[in-house]
Design an enzyme around this catalytic site. Sequence first.
Site, mmCIF file in Angstrom:
data_model
loop_
_atom_site.group_PDB
_atom_site.id
_atom_site.type_symbol
_atom_site.label_atom_id
_atom_site.label_comp_id
_atom_site.label_asym_id
_atom_site.label_seq_id
_atom_site.Cartn_x
_atom_site.Cartn_y
_atom_site.Cartn_z
ATOM 1 N N GLU A 80 12.577 1.920 14.218
ATOM 2 C CA GLU A 80 11.518 3.087 13.752
ATOM 3 C C GLU A 80 10.399 3.084 14.835
ATOM 4 O O GLU A 80 10.329 2.400 15.707
ATOM 5 C CB GLU A 80 11.002 2.903 12.346
ATOM 6 N N LYS A 89 6.411 -1.815 1.900
ATOM 7 C CA LYS A 89 5.593 -1.318 2.708
ATOM 8 C C LYS A 89 4.142 -2.215 2.233
ATOM 9 O O LYS A 89 3.194 -1.986 1.511
ATOM 10 C CB LYS A 89 4.996 0.082 2.018
ATOM 11 N N LEU A 112 11.192 1.124 7.146
ATOM 12 C CA LEU A 112 10.445 1.586 5.812
ATOM 13 C C LEU A 112 11.161 3.006 5.717
ATOM 14 O O LEU A 112 11.160 3.797 6.576
ATOM 15 C CB LEU A 112 8.952 1.868 5.889
ATOM 16 N N TYR A 116 0.844 -1.247 0.190
ATOM 17 C CA TYR A 116 -0.054 -0.009 0.142
ATOM 18 C C TYR A 116 0.886 1.135 -0.057
ATOM 19 O O TYR A 116 2.122 1.045 0.077
ATOM 20 C CB TYR A 116 -1.179 -0.094 1.074
HETATM 21 N N1 PDD Z 1 3.044 4.898 7.513
HETATM 22 N N2 PDD Z 1 7.603 3.472 9.009
HETATM 23 C C1 PDD Z 1 6.555 2.868 8.932
HETATM 24 C C2 PDD Z 1 6.395 1.381 9.431
HETATM 25 C C3 PDD Z 1 5.561 3.515 8.455
HETATM 26 O O1 PDD Z 1 4.325 2.952 8.438
HETATM 27 C C4 PDD Z 1 5.166 4.814 7.794
HETATM 28 C C5 PDD Z 1 4.008 5.427 7.256
HETATM 29 C C6 PDD Z 1 6.814 5.452 7.866
HETATM 30 C C7 PDD Z 1 6.837 6.790 7.205
HETATM 31 O O2 PDD Z 1 6.826 6.914 5.873
HETATM 32 P P1 PDD Z 1 6.106 8.113 5.023
HETATM 33 O O3 PDD Z 1 7.132 9.287 5.279
HETATM 34 O O4 PDD Z 1 6.310 7.770 3.719
HETATM 35 O O5 PDD Z 1 4.779 8.284 5.491
HETATM 36 C C8 PDD Z 1 7.677 4.889 8.395
HETATM 37 C C9 PDD Z 1 1.912 5.289 6.745
HETATM 38 C C10 PDD Z 1 1.492 6.861 7.076
HETATM 39 C C11 PDD Z 1 0.658 4.504 7.197
HETATM 40 O O6 PDD Z 1 0.826 3.372 7.536
HETATM 41 O O7 PDD Z 1 -0.566 5.033 7.343
#
Ligand code: PDD
Length: 287
Positions: A185, A153, A209, A39
């Site tokens: 993270e 992701k 991620l 996703y």
């Molecule tokens: N999550 N690490 C993880 C495990 C994440 O799920 C996310 C983002 C990030 C940050 O990635 P980005 O800057 O591209 O949003 C890091 C999204 C927002 C979610 O699962 O809703």
Amino acid sequence: MIPGIAGDPPVYLNGEFTPLSQAKISVLDRGFIFGDGIYEVVPVYGRKPFRMAQHLARLARSLEAIRIPNPHGTAEWRELVGKLIDTSDAQDQFVYLQVTRGVAKRDHAFPAQVVPTVFGMTSPFARPAAALREQGVKAVTMPDERWLHCEIKSTSLLGNVLARQFAADRDALEVVMFRDGYLSEGSSSNIWVVKDGRLVAPQKNHLILEGIRYGFIEEMASAKGIPLEMRPVSQAEVEAADELMLSSATKEILPIVSLDGKPVGSGRPGPVYARLRQGYDEAIAAL
Ligand code: PDD
């Protein structure tokens, strides 16, 4: 009605827009059965997607990593995101895209012939409240108990869901996770450490991620002359940080001012956060 979702907004499923309440997938969809899918969450400001190219590149990388053929080229994805934005009146939105391997008889190995399921929806995006931005948020530490392909992701998010609930149960917004004593993270965000004016973050590898904001903060740090080190960050360093921050599409950049109930640095959002926050707001205003 689904809790938290007003009305019956149009969503995209396999080539068609239908009201959310009518969008149905098979119970044999491998996304449902195995979490076999990926996703993206793309933030939209003033009806313009932010860093779409990077989000679509990561979508393609995630698909490739789990060997699902990309059902759309970049131009088609962009067009779909544009149409999703048009389904909503909201100025600020976040667009959710999901691709699963598709529908097949239940068997762990990939089916020989299967068509990926493509789903997209958009939701109004309430940007982080001024109180969170100005006063900061609470986080708690925990061991990272997820698998070893966190760079994908994936919709297989049970480890992340349990981690986020661990935070919620402790009245915190996020967890800060450690694997073998080193920072990985948050449950759904990247984590940043500041010590003596230097920004420190775990290097990009299979244990985190690579957030689209990770790349953006890297660019901002370079543009603003904030030294940035990407390397293993020990739990002791996190606990002795002057500032801690989290970043994600929906949380943007937020200061973490309390970790396990103890103040981080001065217990107030710090100067490096202030500079990055300013850069973030400027980039959005310039969209
Ligand atoms: N999550 N690490 C993880 C495990 C994440 O799920 C996310 C983002 C990030 C940050 O990635 P980005 O800057 O591209 O949003 C890091 C999204 C927002 C979610 O699962 O809703």
